[in-house]
Design a protein around this motif. Sequence first.
Motif, short mmCIF file in Angstrom:
data_model
loop_
_atom_site.label_atom_id
_atom_site.label_comp_id
_atom_site.label_asym_id
_atom_site.label_seq_id
_atom_site.Cartn_x
_atom_site.Cartn_y
_atom_site.Cartn_z
N LEU A 35 -11.27 -52.52 24.50
CA LEU A 35 -10.04 -53.25 24.19
C LEU A 35 -8.80 -52.54 24.74
CD1 LEU A 35 -10.83 -54.46 20.57
CD2 LEU A 35 -10.77 -55.84 22.66
N ALA A 36 -8.78 -51.22 24.69
CA ALA A 36 -7.66 -50.47 25.25
C ALA A 36 -7.58 -50.64 26.76
CB ALA A 36 -7.79 -48.98 24.89
N ARG A 37 -8.73 -50.62 27.42
CA ARG A 37 -8.76 -50.82 28.88
C ARG A 37 -8.32 -52.24 29.23
NH1 ARG A 37 -13.85 -49.67 29.96
NH2 ARG A 37 -14.52 -51.82 30.13
N ALA A 38 -8.79 -53.22 28.48
CA ALA A 38 -8.40 -54.61 28.72
C ALA A 38 -6.89 -54.79 28.53
CB ALA A 38 -9.17 -55.54 27.78
N GLU A 39 -6.34 -54.11 27.54
CA GLU A 39 -4.88 -54.17 27.31
C GLU A 39 -4.13 -53.57 28.50
OE1 GLU A 39 -1.52 -55.20 25.42
OE2 GLU A 39 -3.41 -55.37 24.33
N ARG A 40 -4.60 -52.43 28.99
CA ARG A 40 -3.95 -51.81 30.16
C ARG A 40 -4.03 -52.70 31.39
NH1 ARG A 40 -6.67 -47.27 28.22
NH2 ARG A 40 -8.27 -47.49 29.82
N GLU A 41 -5.14 -53.41 31.55
CA GLU A 41 -5.33 -54.29 32.69
C GLU A 41 -4.59 -55.62 32.53
OE1 GLU A 41 -9.56 -54.73 33.17
OE2 GLU A 41 -9.83 -52.62 33.70
N GLY A 42 -4.03 -55.86 31.37
CA GLY A 42 -3.26 -57.08 31.13
C GLY A 42 -4.09 -58.33 30.92
N VAL A 43 -5.31 -58.16 30.43
CA VAL A 43 -6.18 -59.32 30.22
C VAL A 43 -6.41 -59.61 28.73
CG1 VAL A 43 -7.31 -59.17 32.47
CG2 VAL A 43 -8.27 -57.93 30.52
N VAL A 44 -5.50 -59.12 27.88
CA VAL A 44 -5.55 -59.43 26.46
C VAL A 44 -4.43 -60.40 26.15
CG1 VAL A 44 -5.36 -58.52 24.12
CG2 VAL A 44 -6.57 -57.20 25.85
N LEU A 45 -4.78 -61.54 25.58
CA LEU A 45 -3.79 -62.54 25.21
C LEU A 45 -3.79 -62.69 23.69
CD1 LEU A 45 -4.61 -65.20 27.92
CD2 LEU A 45 -2.76 -63.54 27.93
N ASP A 46 -2.68 -62.34 23.08
CA ASP A 46 -2.56 -62.43 21.62
C ASP A 46 -2.04 -63.81 21.25
OD1 ASP A 46 -2.17 -62.12 18.93
OD2 ASP A 46 -0.99 -60.29 19.09
N VAL A 47 -2.92 -64.65 20.75
CA VAL A 47 -2.53 -65.98 20.31
C VAL A 47 -2.54 -66.05 18.78
CG1 VAL A 47 -3.31 -67.10 22.42
CG2 VAL A 47 -4.89 -66.90 20.50
N SER A 48 -2.56 -64.88 18.14
CA SER A 48 -2.67 -64.86 16.68
C SER A 48 -1.37 -65.25 15.99
CB SER A 48 -3.13 -63.49 16.19
OG SER A 48 -2.13 -62.52 16.43
N GLY A 49 -0.23 -64.85 16.55
CA GLY A 49 1.04 -65.12 15.89
C GLY A 49 1.19 -64.31 14.62
N ASP A 50 0.21 -63.50 14.29
CA ASP A 50 0.20 -62.70 13.08
C ASP A 50 -0.78 -61.56 13.32
OD1 ASP A 50 0.91 -62.01 10.50
OD2 ASP A 50 -0.34 -63.50 9.52
N LEU A 51 -1.28 -61.01 12.26
CA LEU A 51 -2.27 -59.94 12.37
C LEU A 51 -3.60 -60.54 12.83
CD1 LEU A 51 -2.78 -56.92 11.83
CD2 LEU A 51 -3.55 -57.60 9.56
N PRO A 52 -4.12 -60.15 14.00
CA PRO A 52 -5.38 -60.74 14.48
C PRO A 52 -6.56 -60.30 13.63
CG PRO A 52 -4.61 -59.05 15.99
CD PRO A 52 -3.56 -59.19 14.94
N LYS A 53 -7.50 -61.23 13.44
CA LYS A 53 -8.71 -60.95 12.68
C LYS A 53 -9.95 -60.93 13.55
CE LYS A 53 -6.88 -62.99 8.48
NZ LYS A 53 -7.00 -64.10 7.53
N SER A 54 -9.86 -61.56 14.72
CA SER A 54 -11.02 -61.62 15.59
C SER A 54 -10.57 -61.63 17.05
CB SER A 54 -11.84 -62.88 15.30
OG SER A 54 -11.08 -64.04 15.59
N PHE A 55 -11.53 -61.43 17.93
CA PHE A 55 -11.23 -61.61 19.35
C PHE A 55 -12.36 -62.40 20.00
CE2 PHE A 55 -13.40 -57.50 19.39
CZ PHE A 55 -14.16 -57.51 20.55
N VAL A 56 -11.97 -63.19 20.99
CA VAL A 56 -12.91 -64.03 21.71
C VAL A 56 -12.92 -63.54 23.15
CG1 VAL A 56 -13.49 -66.38 22.38
CG2 VAL A 56 -12.32 -65.97 20.20
N LEU A 57 -14.08 -63.20 23.62
CA LEU A 57 -14.26 -62.71 24.99
C LEU A 57 -14.72 -63.87 25.85
CD1 LEU A 57 -14.36 -60.25 26.88
CD2 LEU A 57 -16.72 -59.91 26.14
N CYS A 58 -13.98 -64.11 26.94
CA CYS A 58 -14.28 -65.24 27.83
C CYS A 58 -14.36 -64.77 29.27
CB CYS A 58 -13.16 -66.29 27.75
SG CYS A 58 -13.00 -67.04 26.14
#
Length: 89
Positions: A35-58
């Motif tokens: 997740l840290a590497r994905a964040e650095r690469e800019g491929v994490v999209l936060d659509v939670s609008g709040d505290l995220p509870k899950s992540f979907v890998l696509c």
Amino acid sequence: MYLHIGQNEMLPQRRIIGIFDLDTCSAGKRTREYLARAEREGVVLDVSGDLPKSFVLCDHPYHRQIVYLSQLNSATLQKRGESSSLEFE
């Protein structure tokens, strides 16, 4: 078919690789590193609008993978995916 993951975000189900609980998975060192590497690469999209509870890998046609953070828990997303699949069988 599409999966609604919250905040008006819909994902094509054929692109979903996995749905993961953030609390459970983020305890693992490899998942945190991924997740840290994905964040650095800019491929994490936060659509939670709040505290995220899950992540979907696509998978994605322009990137290797995209990670969507959702405010919905993984069990809810799983049920939504299963129910939308059953509607069209």
